[in-house]
Design a protein around this motif. Structure first.
Motif, PDB file in Angstrom:
ATOM      1  N   GLU A 433       0.830  -1.210   0.000  1.00 26.92           N
ATOM      2  CA  GLU A 433       0.000   0.000   0.000  1.00 26.92           C
ATOM      3  C   GLU A 433       0.862   1.256   0.000  1.00 26.92           C
ATOM      4  N   ALA A 434       1.958   1.233   0.744  1.00 25.75           N
ATOM      5  CA  ALA A 434       2.865   2.395   0.759  1.00 25.75           C
ATOM      6  C   ALA A 434       3.490   2.594  -0.618  1.00 25.75           C
ATOM      7  N   ALA A 435       3.890   1.506  -1.256  1.00 28.93           N
ATOM      8  CA  ALA A 435       4.462   1.600  -2.603  1.00 28.93           C
ATOM      9  C   ALA A 435       3.437   2.133  -3.590  1.00 28.93           C
ATOM     10  N   ALA A 436       2.205   1.644  -3.475  1.00 29.56           N
ATOM     11  CA  ALA A 436       1.136   2.099  -4.373  1.00 29.56           C
ATOM     12  C   ALA A 436       0.867   3.584  -4.187  1.00 29.56           C
ATOM     13  N   ALA A 437       0.842   4.026  -2.935  1.00 32.41           N
ATOM     14  CA  ALA A 437       0.601   5.445  -2.661  1.00 32.41           C
ATOM     15  C   ALA A 437       1.722   6.311  -3.254  1.00 32.41           C
ATOM     16  N   ALA A 438       2.952   5.817  -3.148  1.00 33.59           N
ATOM     17  CA  ALA A 438       4.089   6.574  -3.703  1.00 33.59           C
ATOM     18  C   ALA A 438       3.972   6.668  -5.219  1.00 33.59           C
ATOM     19  N   LEU A 439       3.625   5.565  -5.871  1.00 28.45           N
ATOM     20  CA  LEU A 439       3.468   5.578  -7.325  1.00 28.45           C
ATOM     21  C   LEU A 439       2.344   6.515  -7.749  1.00 28.45           C
ATOM     22  N   ASP A 440       1.252   6.486  -7.009  1.00 29.19           N
ATOM     23  CA  ASP A 440       0.117   7.367  -7.340  1.00 29.19           C
ATOM     24  C   ASP A 440       0.475   8.834  -7.158  1.00 29.19           C
ATOM     25  N   GLY A 447      -4.972   9.614 -12.783  1.00 21.68           N
ATOM     26  CA  GLY A 447      -6.083   9.779 -11.856  1.00 21.68           C
ATOM     27  C   GLY A 447      -5.706   9.852 -10.404  1.00 21.68           C
ATOM     28  N   GLY A 448      -4.444   9.665 -10.088  1.00 19.38           N
ATOM     29  CA  GLY A 448      -4.003   9.894  -8.722  1.00 19.38           C
ATOM     30  C   GLY A 448      -4.099   8.723  -7.781  1.00 19.38           C
ATOM     31  N   ASP A 449      -4.957   7.732  -8.024  1.00 19.49           N
ATOM     32  CA  ASP A 449      -5.085   6.643  -7.060  1.00 19.49           C
ATOM     33  C   ASP A 449      -5.245   5.283  -7.731  1.00 19.49           C
ATOM     34  N   ALA A 450      -4.792   5.147  -8.962  1.00 13.34           N
ATOM     35  CA  ALA A 450      -4.991   3.892  -9.701  1.00 13.34           C
ATOM     36  C   ALA A 450      -4.313   2.715  -9.007  1.00 13.34           C
ATOM     37  N   HIS A 451      -3.096   2.922  -8.510  1.00 18.75           N
ATOM     38  CA  HIS A 451      -2.395   1.827  -7.840  1.00 18.75           C
ATOM     39  C   HIS A 451      -3.046   1.509  -6.497  1.00 18.75           C
ATOM     40  N   ALA A 452      -3.412   2.526  -5.757  1.00 23.38           N
ATOM     41  CA  ALA A 452      -4.046   2.297  -4.450  1.00 23.38           C
ATOM     42  C   ALA A 452      -5.363   1.546  -4.605  1.00 23.38           C
ATOM     43  N   ARG A 453      -6.130   1.899  -5.629  1.00 23.89           N
ATOM     44  CA  ARG A 453      -7.402   1.200  -5.845  1.00 23.89           C
ATOM     45  C   ARG A 453      -7.166  -0.261  -6.202  1.00 23.89           C
ATOM     46  N   SER A 454      -6.143  -0.516  -7.004  1.00 21.88           N
ATOM     47  CA  SER A 454      -5.863  -1.909  -7.372  1.00 21.88           C
ATOM     48  C   SER A 454      -5.449  -2.726  -6.148  1.00 21.88           C
ATOM     49  N   VAL A 455      -4.668  -2.119  -5.265  1.00 19.27           N
ATOM     50  CA  VAL A 455      -4.243  -2.824  -4.057  1.00 19.27           C
ATOM     51  C   VAL A 455      -5.431  -3.051  -3.123  1.00 19.27           C
ATOM     52  N   ALA A 456      -6.329  -2.084  -3.033  1.00 21.11           N
ATOM     53  CA  ALA A 456      -7.508  -2.237  -2.170  1.00 21.11           C
ATOM     54  C   ALA A 456      -8.377  -3.408  -2.638  1.00 21.11           C
ATOM     55  N   VAL A 457      -8.508  -3.555  -3.938  1.00 23.85           N
ATOM     56  CA  VAL A 457      -9.286  -4.672  -4.481  1.00 23.85           C
ATOM     57  C   VAL A 457      -8.659  -6.004  -4.080  1.00 23.85           C
ATOM     58  N   GLN A 458      -7.337  -6.074  -4.113  1.00 20.16           N
ATOM     59  CA  GLN A 458      -6.672  -7.320  -3.758  1.00 20.16           C
ATOM     60  C   GLN A 458      -6.743  -7.578  -2.253  1.00 20.16           C
ATOM     61  N   ARG A 459      -6.634  -6.527  -1.457  1.00 22.75           N
ATOM     62  CA  ARG A 459      -6.703  -6.722  -0.003  1.00 22.75           C
ATOM     63  C   ARG A 459      -8.058  -7.297   0.398  1.00 22.75           C
ATOM     64  N   ALA A 460      -9.112  -6.918  -0.308  1.00 24.48           N
ATOM     65  CA  ALA A 460     -10.441  -7.435   0.016  1.00 24.48           C
ATOM     66  C   ALA A 460     -10.494  -8.957  -0.113  1.00 24.48           C
ATOM     67  N   LYS A 461      -9.646  -9.516  -0.966  1.00 26.40           N
ATOM     68  CA  LYS A 461      -9.636 -10.970  -1.152  1.00 26.40           C
ATOM     69  C   LYS A 461      -9.108 -11.696   0.081  1.00 26.40           C
ATOM     70  N   LEU A 462      -8.321 -11.016   0.916  1.00 27.71           N
ATOM     71  CA  LEU A 462      -7.832 -11.649   2.136  1.00 27.71           C
ATOM     72  C   LEU A 462      -8.977 -11.932   3.099  1.00 27.71           C
ATOM     73  N   ALA A 463      -9.921 -11.021   3.157  1.00 24.99           N
ATOM     74  CA  ALA A 463     -11.064 -11.198   4.055  1.00 24.99           C
ATOM     75  C   ALA A 463     -12.135 -12.079   3.445  1.00 24.99           C
TER      76      ALA A 463
END
Length: 551
Positions: A433-440, A447-463
């Motif tokens: 998430e930190a890496a994604a935020a830096a890239l964004d 769009g400013g948050d493309a990497h963060a959104r992609s990581v959020a989608v993957q994190r949801a799979k953990l739950a």
């Protein structure tokens, strides 16, 4: 990004948190100076494999379409093992969105020239011929290099069987801009020269990847089932899904399990040394020069025809089935190991990604953005050596997730200690998430948050494991009462319609047609101007293999 850093800083003072500090420091070096855009100037390329099949899902027995050019010389359209296993190769681009656009364009050109066939959009194959020998091996013409490629594949058939070679995947090529390595080299005041420092950091990336690539299998594995006939009566521990389908209830990627591309037979004892480049080169050089008794029993010729390049553990270095490889662009005729020895590591090739059957090109932009963030963590995090016990531990974790990754309460082993998979994954996600935020923060154009959104989608799979591709495949098959073959065929037909409904503009199509013609002319020229016998060519090739590699 500040919130992510705060979460990282609040972690307990463990070995993991100390590596986190190192990761954050390197990330800060790259995002706070005047060269902060260097992180956006790396390159991304994709190689996508796919079987040509009929509308019944049967392997196409037709030759590689001539309209697609020469599989030997075309830069973007070739074949892998089988004549029916097409490989689409994009150029390397700074933005993976553009890479995927190029991959889409390649698909549209291919579909304009496939006739009544379609591309199978799954990693595990559909209906193969009744016998292993019925699978056609790729033909590269009568030049010596073309015949060598064919003989290599005959050798693979004798060593592993043709059926396994019909498994398909996505290869993701990733590099960081050399300015990134220059900045880190200066900051760390390293005494190594620039080439060696860059190679060392890529090997650090690979060690981190090898320890944690089980995460990719959980998040993106998409082959939990297969057609029963694929096994050809081999013993197995799979369960019955229906009359024609076998599966494992919690599997993520049977492709990457011991049923597919796991290291078996002679390769089981081959431990690539990822601690240093000389060590890696030495391990692979030995494998391509050390005879293996079972392959010696086969021999190199039968009835006067070549059937293997040699009888060594590996015929060539690319025979080593690994989830990731250090790579360097080669000159014409240059062996990969020689390129690495002469000029160092230039990029890595991630080889464990399944084809996503829900995506027309086999991989989504969302997945690619996640890979960029994850691989950046692997590149910047501290990386301990990977001695044989750690190497085996990493392999065991990977194997466990491929076969039972969605099993509730699954535990892995980290540094000899048991840890819940979800706990380890959560630690990794904090860094990703930190890496994604830096890239964004650097990439306002997207769009400013493309990497963060992609990581959020993957994190949801953990739950919720039902969100993973492997779970979605099985759920779709259950809801529609489909066999694996029926599922694969429906997905492939839908994607075929997607591409055929969008023909290329005439000028773009013409460029591809000209490139195909040019590649055919290049192959014809090679064959026309060939000098020397094939026996002499193989002898020279084998002698070249035995040269000492120097770094």
């Amino acid at each position: 990004m500040a919130a992510d850093n705060a979460r990282l800083a609040s972690m307990p003072n463990t070995t993991s948190s100390r590596t986190t500090d190192a990761f954050l420091h390197r990330l800060s070096v790259l995002t706070s100076g005047p060269q902060r855009d260097a992180l956006l100037r790396g390159l991304r390329g994709i190689e996508r494999e796919s079987l040509r099949v009929t509308h019944e899902g049967q392997l196409a027995l037709t030759p590689h379409p001539r309209a697609l050019g020469s599989a030997l010389t075309h830069p973007s359209l070739t074949t892998d093992y089988s004549e029916a296993l097409i490989e689409l190769i994009t150029p390397a681009e700074h933005d993976v969105a553009l890479t995927l656009e190029k991959l889409d364009t390649l698909h549209r050109f291919v579909y304009a020239n496939l006739g009544d066939e379609i591309l199978w959009n799954n990693s595990m194959p559909g209906l193969l011929p009744d016998t292993d020998e019925g699978i056609p091996i790729a033909d590269y013409g009568s030049s010596n290099i073309g015949k060598l490629k064919y003989v290599y594949r005959i050798g693979l058939a004798l060593r592993y069987g043709r059926t396994m070679q019909c498994i398909a995947g996505i290869h993701y090529n990733y590099s960081l801009n050399e300015e990134v390595w220059r900045l880190l080299h200066a900051e760390q005041q390293s005494t190594a020269n620039a080439v060696d420092f860059q190679s060392d950091r890529y090997l650090a990336l690979i060690r981190n990847f090898r320890r944690t690539n089980w995460l990719l299998m959980y998040l993106f594995g998409a082959s939990p089932a297969l057609d029963r006939r694929f096994l050809r009566e081999r013993k197995h521990t799979l369960e019955t899904f229906d009359a024609d389908t076998l599966y494992r209830p919690y599997a993520t990627s049977l492709r990457m399990s011991d049923l597919g591309y796991s290291n078996t037979t002679a390769q089981a004892a081959l431990h690539a040394d990822y601690d240093t480049l000389p060590g890696y080169l030495d391990a692979l050089a030995k494998a391509v020069s050390q005879p293996y008794p079972a392959y010696e029993a086969i021999g190199t010729q039968r009835d006067g025809e070549w059937v293997q390049i040699n009888t060594n553990v590996l015929q060539i270095e690319n025979e080593f089935y690994s989830t990731i490889r250090p790579k360097r662009v080669t000159y014409p005729g240059e062996r990969p190991l020689h390129a690495l020895a002469a000029r160092g590591v230039q990029y890595v090739e991630v080889r464990c990604m399944d084809i996503d059957p829900f995506e027309p090109v086999g991989i989504s932009l969302e997945t690619s953005r996640f890979l960029d963030a994850y691989l950046l963590v692997c590149a910047l995090d501290d990386s301990a050596p990977l001695p044989p016990p750690a190497y085996c531990e990493a392999n065991q974790n990977f194997a466990r997730v491929t076969t039972e990754g969605r099993k509730p309460g699954l535990e892995l082993t980290r540094d000899g200690q048991t840890i819940a998979m979800t706990e380890w994954a959560d630690e990794l996600f904090v860094k990703i998430e930190a890496a994604a935020a830096a890239l964004d923060a650097l990439d306002a154009l997207n769009g400013g948050d493309a990497h963060a959104r992609s990581v959020a989608v993957q994190r949801a799979k953990l739950a919720d494991a039902s969100l993973t591709p492997s779970a979605r495949v099985l759920q779709t098959m259950r809801e529609k009462q489909q066999s694996f073959l029926e599922f694969g065929l429906e997905q492939s037909e839908a994607h075929a319609a997607h591409f055929r409904a969008r023909p290329l503009p005439a000028d773009v199509a013409k460029e591809f047609e000209e490139l195909a013609t040019q590649s055919l002319d290049e192959q014809a020229k090679l064959e026309r101007e060939e000098v020397g016998s094939f026996d002499a060519f193989v002898a020279a090739y084998r002698a070249y293999t035995l040269n000492r590699f120097s770094v």
